[in-house]
Design a protein around this motif. Sequence first.
Motif, PDB file in Angstrom:
ATOM      1  N   GLU A  26      61.585 -48.623  45.045  1.00 47.49           N
ATOM      2  CA  GLU A  26      60.652 -47.977  45.955  1.00 47.49           C
ATOM      3  C   GLU A  26      60.430 -46.504  45.584  1.00 47.49           C
ATOM      4  O   GLU A  26      60.725 -45.611  46.367  1.00 47.49           O
ATOM      5  CB  GLU A  26      61.170 -48.077  47.383  1.00 47.49           C
ATOM      6  CG  GLU A  26      61.333 -49.503  47.849  1.00 47.49           C
ATOM      7  CD  GLU A  26      61.977 -49.597  49.216  1.00 47.49           C
ATOM      8  OE1 GLU A  26      61.479 -50.395  50.018  1.00 47.49           O
ATOM      9  OE2 GLU A  26      62.941 -48.873  49.482  1.00 47.49           O
ATOM     10  N   GLU A  28      57.766 -44.772  45.456  1.00 43.06           N
ATOM     11  CA  GLU A  28      56.829 -44.093  46.355  1.00 43.06           C
ATOM     12  C   GLU A  28      57.505 -43.605  47.627  1.00 43.06           C
ATOM     13  O   GLU A  28      57.119 -42.592  48.207  1.00 43.06           O
ATOM     14  CB  GLU A  28      55.633 -44.995  46.685  1.00 43.06           C
ATOM     15  CG  GLU A  28      55.948 -46.256  47.450  1.00 43.06           C
ATOM     16  CD  GLU A  28      56.615 -47.378  46.639  1.00 43.06           C
ATOM     17  OE1 GLU A  28      57.210 -48.274  47.280  1.00 43.06           O
ATOM     18  OE2 GLU A  28      56.570 -47.356  45.395  1.00 43.06           O
ATOM     19  N   LEU A  29      58.564 -44.282  48.049  1.00 41.56           N
ATOM     20  CA  LEU A  29      59.312 -43.895  49.243  1.00 41.56           C
ATOM     21  C   LEU A  29      60.381 -42.854  48.917  1.00 41.56           C
ATOM     22  O   LEU A  29      60.519 -41.848  49.607  1.00 41.56           O
ATOM     23  CB  LEU A  29      59.968 -45.141  49.863  1.00 41.56           C
ATOM     24  CG  LEU A  29      60.874 -44.929  51.062  1.00 41.56           C
ATOM     25  CD1 LEU A  29      60.062 -44.417  52.248  1.00 41.56           C
ATOM     26  CD2 LEU A  29      61.574 -46.228  51.426  1.00 41.56           C
ATOM     27  N   ARG A  30      61.125 -43.060  47.844  1.00 42.26           N
ATOM     28  CA  ARG A  30      62.267 -42.207  47.505  1.00 42.26           C
ATOM     29  C   ARG A  30      61.902 -40.968  46.694  1.00 42.26           C
ATOM     30  O   ARG A  30      62.636 -39.995  46.698  1.00 42.26           O
ATOM     31  CB  ARG A  30      63.302 -43.008  46.713  1.00 42.26           C
ATOM     32  CG  ARG A  30      63.701 -44.304  47.357  1.00 42.26           C
ATOM     33  CD  ARG A  30      64.693 -44.092  48.453  1.00 42.26           C
ATOM     34  NE  ARG A  30      65.045 -45.400  49.017  1.00 42.26           N
ATOM     35  CZ  ARG A  30      65.246 -45.591  50.296  1.00 42.26           C
ATOM     36  NH1 ARG A  30      65.162 -44.596  51.145  1.00 42.26           N
ATOM     37  NH2 ARG A  30      65.552 -46.782  50.745  1.00 42.26           N
TER      38      ARG A  30
END
Length: 186
Positions: A26, A28-30
């Motif tokens: 992930e 884009e999240l992290r």
Amino acid sequence: MQLVVARIGRAHGIKGEVTVEVRTDEPELRLGPGAVLTTDPASAGPLTIETGRVHSGRLLLRFEGVSDRTGAEALRNTLLIAEIDPEELPEGEDEYYDHQLIDLDVVTADGTEVGRITEISHLPTQDLFIVERPDGSEVMIPFVEEIVAEIDLEEQKAVITPPPGLIDDRAEIASSRDDVSGQDES
């Protein structure tokens, strides 16, 4: 819980950007702008992501306070670590975070012990379980539906249906070859 999400590579250009080897499903999240990450070695951080972009298939990041090539180059080989809630689960069904899979017991469908997952290797084409066998050797098991039949987090096990040769002991394979070659001689 801490999770290594990336490793900083070489500097890119003269404005403080770095290449990043992504180690999370992930990014884009992290690894989005504003994310604050601890580092290993700790002396390099914490680092706050200012910008991120993909260039020639590689993620480039720029961190707050790092505005030139010298500063970027000093970060080379630094691990980026995110703090995550251990109870946090991925959004999709049948998706897992690495920390949920590490230390799972691996057994075949008939219950035969294979070993314990010690690492997840994220390759471009598929992920691999690195499994330590009871004798200390390692075997790599592709994390694909055809082989990994079930992940049971409550029971702390992964059930696999390996194709012939994937987890067979080399000694067993060699002895079966000897048996076959011995039959040819008579």
